[in-house]
Design a protein around this motif. Structure first.
Motif, PDB file in Angstrom:
ATOM      1  N   VAL A   1      -3.978 -16.581 -20.515  1.00 39.00           N
ATOM      2  CA  VAL A   1      -2.603 -16.260 -20.871  1.00 39.00           C
ATOM      3  C   VAL A   1      -2.618 -15.178 -21.936  1.00 39.00           C
ATOM      4  O   VAL A   1      -3.213 -15.361 -22.996  1.00 39.00           O
ATOM      5  CB  VAL A   1      -1.886 -17.516 -21.397  1.00 39.00           C
ATOM      6  CG1 VAL A   1      -0.479 -17.184 -21.835  1.00 39.00           C
ATOM      7  CG2 VAL A   1      -1.884 -18.601 -20.330  1.00 39.00           C
TER       8      VAL A   1
ATOM      9  N   GLU B   1      -6.978 -16.439 -15.178  1.00 41.59           N
ATOM     10  CA  GLU B   1      -5.860 -17.334 -15.499  1.00 41.59           C
ATOM     11  C   GLU B   1      -5.525 -17.332 -16.990  1.00 41.59           C
ATOM     12  O   GLU B   1      -4.617 -18.029 -17.426  1.00 41.59           O
ATOM     13  CB  GLU B   1      -6.131 -18.766 -15.023  1.00 41.59           C
ATOM     14  CG  GLU B   1      -7.205 -19.500 -15.790  1.00 41.59           C
ATOM     15  CD  GLU B   1      -8.596 -19.398 -15.172  1.00 41.59           C
ATOM     16  OE1 GLU B   1      -9.441 -20.211 -15.515  1.00 41.59           O
ATOM     17  OE2 GLU B   1      -8.858 -18.501 -14.356  1.00 41.59           O
TER      18      GLU B   1
ATOM     19  N   THR C   1       5.714 -24.191 -20.635  1.00 38.16           N
ATOM     20  CA  THR C   1       4.623 -24.789 -19.864  1.00 38.16           C
ATOM     21  C   THR C   1       3.313 -24.672 -20.650  1.00 38.16           C
ATOM     22  O   THR C   1       3.139 -23.772 -21.464  1.00 38.16           O
ATOM     23  CB  THR C   1       4.463 -24.118 -18.484  1.00 38.16           C
ATOM     24  OG1 THR C   1       4.186 -22.727 -18.681  1.00 38.16           O
ATOM     25  CG2 THR C   1       5.721 -24.289 -17.640  1.00 38.16           C
ATOM     26  N   THR C   2       2.411 -25.599 -20.395  1.00 33.06           N
ATOM     27  CA  THR C   2       1.137 -25.604 -21.106  1.00 33.06           C
ATOM     28  C   THR C   2       0.025 -25.014 -20.238  1.00 33.06           C
ATOM     29  O   THR C   2       0.174 -24.915 -19.018  1.00 33.06           O
ATOM     30  CB  THR C   2       0.751 -27.032 -21.526  1.00 33.06           C
ATOM     31  OG1 THR C   2       0.674 -27.847 -20.368  1.00 33.06           O
ATOM     32  CG2 THR C   2       1.769 -27.606 -22.499  1.00 33.06           C
ATOM     33  N   PHE C   3      -1.089 -24.638 -20.875  1.00 36.02           N
ATOM     34  CA  PHE C   3      -2.230 -24.079 -20.159  1.00 36.02           C
ATOM     35  C   PHE C   3      -3.519 -24.495 -20.858  1.00 36.02           C
ATOM     36  O   PHE C   3      -3.512 -24.858 -22.036  1.00 36.02           O
ATOM     37  CB  PHE C   3      -2.151 -22.550 -20.102  1.00 36.02           C
ATOM     38  CG  PHE C   3      -2.174 -21.880 -21.450  1.00 36.02           C
ATOM     39  CD1 PHE C   3      -3.376 -21.518 -22.046  1.00 36.02           C
ATOM     40  CD2 PHE C   3      -0.997 -21.607 -22.141  1.00 36.02           C
ATOM     41  CE1 PHE C   3      -3.411 -20.907 -23.288  1.00 36.02           C
ATOM     42  CE2 PHE C   3      -1.021 -20.995 -23.388  1.00 36.02           C
ATOM     43  CZ  PHE C   3      -2.237 -20.640 -23.964  1.00 36.02           C
TER      44      PHE C   3
ATOM     45  N   LYS D   1       0.748 -23.350 -25.312  1.00 36.03           N
ATOM     46  CA  LYS D   1       2.054 -23.427 -24.667  1.00 36.03           C
ATOM     47  C   LYS D   1       2.591 -22.015 -24.494  1.00 36.03           C
ATOM     48  O   LYS D   1       2.569 -21.214 -25.428  1.00 36.03           O
ATOM     49  CB  LYS D   1       3.010 -24.248 -25.538  1.00 36.03           C
ATOM     50  CG  LYS D   1       4.347 -24.534 -24.883  1.00 36.03           C
ATOM     51  CD  LYS D   1       5.254 -25.355 -25.783  1.00 36.03           C
ATOM     52  CE  LYS D   1       4.812 -26.798 -25.754  1.00 36.03           C
ATOM     53  NZ  LYS D   1       5.761 -27.683 -26.485  1.00 36.03           N
ATOM     54  N   ARG D   2       3.053 -21.721 -23.268  1.00 35.98           N
ATOM     55  CA  ARG D   2       3.662 -20.419 -22.983  1.00 35.98           C
ATOM     56  C   ARG D   2       5.081 -20.376 -23.552  1.00 35.98           C
ATOM     57  O   ARG D   2       5.652 -21.404 -23.911  1.00 35.98           O
ATOM     58  CB  ARG D   2       3.709 -20.177 -21.473  1.00 35.98           C
ATOM     59  CG  ARG D   2       2.348 -20.081 -20.823  1.00 35.98           C
ATOM     60  CD  ARG D   2       2.494 -19.891 -19.294  1.00 35.98           C
ATOM     61  NE  ARG D   2       1.212 -19.902 -18.644  1.00 35.98           N
ATOM     62  CZ  ARG D   2       0.588 -20.998 -18.205  1.00 35.98           C
ATOM     63  NH1 ARG D   2       1.150 -22.183 -18.340  1.00 35.98           N
ATOM     64  NH2 ARG D   2      -0.586 -20.908 -17.614  1.00 35.98           N
ATOM     65  N   THR D   3       5.659 -19.183 -23.582  1.00 37.38           N
ATOM     66  CA  THR D   3       7.025 -19.041 -24.101  1.00 37.38           C
ATOM     67  C   THR D   3       8.044 -19.785 -23.252  1.00 37.38           C
ATOM     68  O   THR D   3       9.103 -20.146 -23.734  1.00 37.38           O
ATOM     69  CB  THR D   3       7.412 -17.550 -24.205  1.00 37.38           C
ATOM     70  OG1 THR D   3       7.186 -16.929 -22.938  1.00 37.38           O
ATOM     71  CG2 THR D   3       6.598 -16.848 -25.278  1.00 37.38           C
ATOM     72  N   ASP D   4       7.714 -20.059 -21.963  1.00 35.40           N
ATOM     73  CA  ASP D   4       8.640 -20.820 -21.109  1.00 35.40           C
ATOM     74  C   ASP D   4       8.466 -22.332 -21.257  1.00 35.40           C
ATOM     75  O   ASP D   4       9.110 -23.117 -20.573  1.00 35.40           O
ATOM     76  CB  ASP D   4       8.492 -20.419 -19.634  1.00 35.40           C
ATOM     77  CG  ASP D   4       7.145 -20.798 -19.030  1.00 35.40           C
ATOM     78  OD1 ASP D   4       6.321 -21.455 -19.724  1.00 35.40           O
ATOM     79  OD2 ASP D   4       6.899 -20.436 -17.864  1.00 35.40           O
TER      80      ASP D   4
ATOM     81  N   ARG E   1      -1.234 -21.022 -29.293  1.00 32.53           N
ATOM     82  CA  ARG E   1      -2.504 -21.255 -28.606  1.00 32.53           C
ATOM     83  C   ARG E   1      -3.544 -21.705 -29.611  1.00 32.53           C
ATOM     84  O   ARG E   1      -3.481 -21.357 -30.777  1.00 32.53           O
ATOM     85  CB  ARG E   1      -2.970 -20.017 -27.852  1.00 32.53           C
ATOM     86  CG  ARG E   1      -3.450 -18.891 -28.735  1.00 32.53           C
ATOM     87  CD  ARG E   1      -3.813 -17.576 -28.041  1.00 32.53           C
ATOM     88  NE  ARG E   1      -4.560 -17.689 -26.834  1.00 32.53           N
ATOM     89  CZ  ARG E   1      -4.255 -17.031 -25.710  1.00 32.53           C
ATOM     90  NH1 ARG E   1      -3.200 -16.235 -25.675  1.00 32.53           N
ATOM     91  NH2 ARG E   1      -4.984 -17.163 -24.640  1.00 32.53           N
TER      92      ARG E   1
ATOM     93  N   ALA F   1       2.393 -13.738 -24.191  1.00 31.61           N
ATOM     94  CA  ALA F   1       3.077 -14.736 -23.371  1.00 31.61           C
ATOM     95  C   ALA F   1       2.912 -16.142 -23.926  1.00 31.61           C
ATOM     96  O   ALA F   1       3.522 -17.074 -23.429  1.00 31.61           O
ATOM     97  CB  ALA F   1       2.556 -14.683 -21.937  1.00 31.61           C
ATOM     98  N   ALA F   2       2.069 -16.306 -24.932  1.00 29.17           N
ATOM     99  CA  ALA F   2       1.832 -17.625 -25.503  1.00 29.17           C
ATOM    100  C   ALA F   2       2.668 -17.808 -26.762  1.00 29.17           C
ATOM    101  O   ALA F   2       2.607 -16.996 -27.678  1.00 29.17           O
ATOM    102  CB  ALA F   2       0.355 -17.805 -25.828  1.00 29.17           C
TER     103      ALA F   2
END
Length: 193
Positions: free
Chosen positions: A71, A69, A54-56, A49-52, A79, A75-76
């Protein structure tokens, strides 16, 4: 329901030198990922999950650059890296079984983590569970590594078998279903004994 599947495993193909009559031990090269040794060439899955919020998720090969791509760690918020080994087949007859290993390493605000695994088999209508899902205990430690096995129902019909896993972190949620690269064609039936 949609299932995304990441294919992960370490594939090792070793050839003996042409002048050698028999293959000898071959050294294995490791690289460090999330503070743990991983066999170079292993496919690694990252999710988080990013700091905003959203997931990746993405995959890359250990020892090679991460994909564009990827992260950056800064920014994570959290993870995890997941790995499932190739499945092997041991024993014979009523004593035969499948064996594999799973691991997950997490960093950041992941909370607690656990993982689940299951053996799947082929079917005309798509993959089916061969046994029930098995789970590790939840832990706040940053690394989980477990070995698994499931018995073969010898002579119960021929199918293709492969293990899958899912990682979980309370600060992120569930990761994608991940499978081993290899699969085995065996006569072990539709369900584990």
């Amino acid at each position: 329901m949609s299932v995304s599947v990441l294919t992960l495993a370490a594939a090792a193909v070793v050839a003996a030198p042409a002048a050698s009559a028999a293959p000898g031990p071959v050294p294995v090269t490791h690289v460090t990922i999330d503070g743990h040794d991983v066999v170079k060439g292993t496919t690694v899955g990252e999710w988080g999950k990013r700091t905003d919020g959203t997931t990746f998720s993405y995959t890359y090969v250990a020892g090679e650059p991460e994909p564009t791509e990827a992260v950056p760690a800064a920014a994570a918020a959290a993870r995890c890296s997941v790995y499932i080994s190739d499945v092997s087949f041991r024993g014979a007859g009523a004593g035969a079984y499948f064996q594999w290993e799973t691991s997950q390493a997490c960093s950041g605000s992941y909370g607690s983590q656990k993982l689940q695994t299951q053996m799947w088999r082929s079917s005309w209508s798509g993959p089916r569970g061969y046994d029930s899902w098995k789970s590790t205990p939840s832990t706040t430690g940053n690394f989980i590594d477990y070995g698994w096995s499931v018995d073969c129902n010898d002579g119960g019909g021929t199918y293709t078998y492969y293990p899958v896993m899912k990682g979980y972190a309370s600060g992120i949620g569930w990761g994608p279903t991940t499978r081993s690269d290899n699969e085995l064609r065996k006569s072990c039936g539709t369900n584990a004994p």
